[in-house]
Write a protein that holds these residues in place. Sequence first.
Motif, PDB file in Angstrom:
ATOM      1  N   GLN A 349       0.808  -1.138  -0.122  1.00 28.51           N
ATOM      2  CA  GLN A 349      -0.060   0.099   0.273  1.00 28.51           C
ATOM      3  C   GLN A 349       0.750   1.459   0.032  1.00 28.51           C
ATOM      4  O   GLN A 349       1.994   1.220   0.348  1.00 28.51           O
ATOM      5  CB  GLN A 349      -1.030   0.060   1.184  1.00 28.51           C
ATOM      6  CG  GLN A 349      -0.142  -0.022   2.631  1.00 28.51           C
ATOM      7  CD  GLN A 349      -0.999  -0.129   3.729  1.00 28.51           C
ATOM      8  OE1 GLN A 349      -2.324  -0.699   3.560  1.00 28.51           O
ATOM      9  NE2 GLN A 349      -0.700   0.016   4.835  1.00 28.51           N
ATOM     10  N   LEU A 350       0.319   2.356  -0.484  1.00 30.08           N
ATOM     11  CA  LEU A 350       0.868   3.654  -0.564  1.00 30.08           C
ATOM     12  C   LEU A 350      -0.030   4.709  -0.113  1.00 30.08           C
ATOM     13  O   LEU A 350      -1.127   4.647  -0.389  1.00 30.08           O
ATOM     14  CB  LEU A 350       1.321   3.986  -1.994  1.00 30.08           C
ATOM     15  CG  LEU A 350       2.307   3.086  -2.846  1.00 30.08           C
ATOM     16  CD1 LEU A 350       2.523   3.217  -4.341  1.00 30.08           C
ATOM     17  CD2 LEU A 350       3.670   3.049  -2.021  1.00 30.08           C
ATOM     18  N   ALA A 351       0.464   5.726   0.293  1.00 30.48           N
ATOM     19  CA  ALA A 351      -0.287   7.219   0.745  1.00 30.48           C
ATOM     20  C   ALA A 351       0.562   8.227   0.525  1.00 30.48           C
ATOM     21  O   ALA A 351       1.760   8.345   0.718  1.00 30.48           O
ATOM     22  CB  ALA A 351      -0.679   6.879   2.323  1.00 30.48           C
ATOM     23  N   TYR A 352      -0.225   9.272  -0.152  1.00 24.76           N
ATOM     24  CA  TYR A 352       0.644  10.354  -0.614  1.00 24.76           C
ATOM     25  C   TYR A 352      -0.147  11.683   0.039  1.00 24.76           C
ATOM     26  O   TYR A 352      -1.150  11.845  -0.277  1.00 24.76           O
ATOM     27  CB  TYR A 352       0.778  10.657  -1.986  1.00 24.76           C
ATOM     28  CG  TYR A 352       1.468  11.905  -2.559  1.00 24.76           C
ATOM     29  CD1 TYR A 352       2.917  12.021  -2.453  1.00 24.76           C
ATOM     30  CD2 TYR A 352       0.913  12.894  -3.226  1.00 24.76           C
ATOM     31  CE1 TYR A 352       3.568  13.087  -2.750  1.00 24.76           C
ATOM     32  CE2 TYR A 352       1.542  13.840  -3.406  1.00 24.76           C
ATOM     33  CZ  TYR A 352       2.901  14.213  -3.436  1.00 24.76           C
ATOM     34  OH  TYR A 352       3.470  15.375  -3.673  1.00 24.76           O
ATOM     35  N   ARG A 353       0.618  12.586   0.720  1.00 22.05           N
ATOM     36  CA  ARG A 353      -0.072  13.713   1.269  1.00 22.05           C
ATOM     37  C   ARG A 353       0.087  15.004   0.585  1.00 22.05           C
ATOM     38  O   ARG A 353       1.413  15.080   0.320  1.00 22.05           O
ATOM     39  CB  ARG A 353       0.493  13.721   2.850  1.00 22.05           C
ATOM     40  CG  ARG A 353       0.133  12.776   3.813  1.00 22.05           C
ATOM     41  CD  ARG A 353       0.688  13.112   5.226  1.00 22.05           C
ATOM     42  NE  ARG A 353       2.069  13.219   5.330  1.00 22.05           N
ATOM     43  CZ  ARG A 353       3.116  12.281   5.422  1.00 22.05           C
ATOM     44  NH1 ARG A 353       2.654  11.167   5.173  1.00 22.05           N
ATOM     45  NH2 ARG A 353       4.344  12.871   5.336  1.00 22.05           N
ATOM     46  N   ILE A 354      -0.829  15.591   0.142  1.00 19.03           N
ATOM     47  CA  ILE A 354      -0.681  16.787  -0.758  1.00 19.03           C
ATOM     48  C   ILE A 354       0.197  18.109  -0.060  1.00 19.03           C
ATOM     49  O   ILE A 354       1.035  18.494  -0.409  1.00 19.03           O
ATOM     50  CB  ILE A 354      -1.870  17.078  -1.535  1.00 19.03           C
ATOM     51  CG1 ILE A 354      -2.324  16.142  -2.318  1.00 19.03           C
ATOM     52  CG2 ILE A 354      -1.697  18.296  -2.046  1.00 19.03           C
ATOM     53  CD1 ILE A 354      -1.553  15.614  -3.279  1.00 19.03           C
ATOM     54  N   GLU A 355      -0.219  18.010   1.229  1.00 18.36           N
ATOM     55  CA  GLU A 355       0.161  19.031   2.043  1.00 18.36           C
ATOM     56  C   GLU A 355       1.626  19.124   2.163  1.00 18.36           C
ATOM     57  O   GLU A 355       2.259  20.272   2.013  1.00 18.36           O
ATOM     58  CB  GLU A 355      -0.393  19.147   3.520  1.00 18.36           C
ATOM     59  CG  GLU A 355      -0.170  20.083   4.382  1.00 18.36           C
ATOM     60  CD  GLU A 355      -0.727  20.113   5.862  1.00 18.36           C
ATOM     61  OE1 GLU A 355      -0.358  21.163   6.607  1.00 18.36           O
ATOM     62  OE2 GLU A 355      -1.249  19.241   6.088  1.00 18.36           O
ATOM     63  N   ASP A 356       2.256  18.186   2.445  1.00 19.03           N
ATOM     64  CA  ASP A 356       3.911  18.249   2.483  1.00 19.03           C
ATOM     65  C   ASP A 356       4.625  17.398   1.518  1.00 19.03           C
ATOM     66  O   ASP A 356       5.919  17.184   1.852  1.00 19.03           O
ATOM     67  CB  ASP A 356       4.410  17.790   3.909  1.00 19.03           C
ATOM     68  CG  ASP A 356       3.924  16.253   4.499  1.00 19.03           C
ATOM     69  OD1 ASP A 356       3.006  16.012   3.528  1.00 19.03           O
ATOM     70  OD2 ASP A 356       4.137  16.085   5.387  1.00 19.03           O
ATOM     71  N   SER A 357       3.813  16.625   0.510  1.00 17.82           N
ATOM     72  CA  SER A 357       4.534  15.843  -0.404  1.00 17.82           C
ATOM     73  C   SER A 357       4.879  14.617   0.258  1.00 17.82           C
ATOM     74  O   SER A 357       6.089  14.198  -0.285  1.00 17.82           O
ATOM     75  CB  SER A 357       5.435  16.909  -1.362  1.00 17.82           C
ATOM     76  OG  SER A 357       4.879  17.785  -1.886  1.00 17.82           O
TER      77      SER A 357
END
Length: 627
Positions: A349-357
Amino acid sequence: MRAMKLLAWAVGGVVALMAVLLAAVLLFVNPNDYKDRIAAAVKAQTGRELALPGELKLSVFPWLALQVGEARLGNPPGFGAEPFLTLKSASLRVKLLPLLLQRKLEVDRVTIDGLQLALKRNEAGKGNWEVAEADRSDAPANKDNAPPELELAGVDVTNSRISLGAMVADQLELHLGRVAPGTPVPLRMAVQLKPAADAPPVPLALQFKLTLDAKAQRYQLAELKLDATLPRPAGKPVAIGFASPLIDIDLAKQTLAEASFETHVAGAQLKGQLSGSQLLDAAALKGRFELAELSPRTLFATLGLPVPNTRDATRLTRLAAKGQFSWAQGLARADGLALQLDDTTLRGQLAYRIEDSGLDFDLAVDRIDLDRYSPPPSAAPAAASSAKHEPIELPIDFLKPLRARGKFQVGEIRVARLALTDLSAQLDARDGLTRLSPLSAKVYGGQYSGNISIDSRATVPVLSLDERLSGIDVAALLKDFANSNRLSGRGTVTAKLTAKGRNSDALVRSVDGTLTADVAGGAIEGFDLWNAIAQAQSLLTQRKLAANSSSTGRSAFDTFRASAELVDGVATTRDLRVSSPRLQVSGEGTTNLVTQQLDWRVNAAVLKTAEADAAGMADLKLANIPV
């Protein structure tokens, strides 16, 4: 009966009067006489200049119809003298009696030919298509009279062009089908898109059926299909497309009902489902996808990309993937991933946060041989020692902005000719500091553990290693890694090193730290030191080689120990110790990793044993043997 006759005469009279009035309009009213008034009204309301050099035609029964020839509409003040809109011709027809008697607006097909629409923004960011507040009518809306019910036979736009800055939509053909309450509205469009003035055109075709309920705020796009062709400087154009049977959006409930979709790019087929909630307040989307098996080599060639030259030509021939995805509150996730590359399977699984890349991950690979994906060895003859050496660059520009944290596991991996199993690693990268810690793996019957970090916060990056190999089969390790069978045994190796630089040459020149090696129960293969000493002793004392002496081809030892201090790429050893039942060997010296030069002195002593006494070597010592 008399009343009915009077009503019939009255209706007939009204119809006759209307016919006379309509005939009078046709006979005595010429719409071209009103061009100046129309232009003045447009100028007063919008501030734009309207020119109507083409002929105006008017008919009134049974259709109230207007045909417009060539026309130009100027830009608002501040946008230059170039026309905002030009057209070659347009026509509009409305049925007269339903409008007068039933307040029903029945419009025939609207046709527009040769439309040229030039959209632009000024320095303040305002578009020339926007209407200023001062230009809007201040007349209150008529709340008592509802607007007439609208029916439209369709709209045809042909031979048209729309531009927005450098973006151009040329050769526009748009056909809108019948518009009526509760009826799906079909649309077909073809256009040549040019994203820049010097870019080749991109043919694009779009079609769908739209059903909308403005009061309920519900919109449905059925039979949606989008196709485009991307040109290539050399080779065949690349076809891409997207299709969905139904997209159902309910803005009142802020939902997107689950919609299936299919897309293709250069032969790659991707399908899936998508649904959403809270579309206006805080959009949340979720779905799943599946990439049909394809050949990466074929895909690269179709897209005009260089095909990687791998050592194994069967690599990069199979790729497939599937999983679930979601988006909510600035977080993009991919769960249940299953990716198949050739004979390797990746899951996780992967997770990407836009706020802090930031990227979080948890991945597992069953097995992979990275050497089979490396470039093949050069077919050219071995280069001379003076040949130019190309250093290996560290990926500093990639690592410095990286923000990632997670772990990955590999069941079996082969890299740089080394075979490892049960590899486990954790990555933490942020603010210019990248750490792989802890690292562990089973390797050649032993265990590897380590910590690696790259600090790119300073001007010159710093690489730090703290690694340990314990209980390894040295012979198997050296055979795979260095293609050497010179040393055997089972041992432990440790390394604590730091180095500075952006490439391998700089790192070698600056490496500092310590190395230790401790090997037990092994041998130096290919050289029998005991036999060599015996032959030398016999030659010195008897002036001839020892009789009946045979070499075992190896120098066995009980222990092999050494450590080295490294400073600026030079390793200094003062404690080399090799012991066996027959010999004791000690030594010291330096190894220059930059120039690959050795400067060593070795001492050897024969131990007092029955075999040594028989050979007359019990007291033999060989000191300060230069290497």
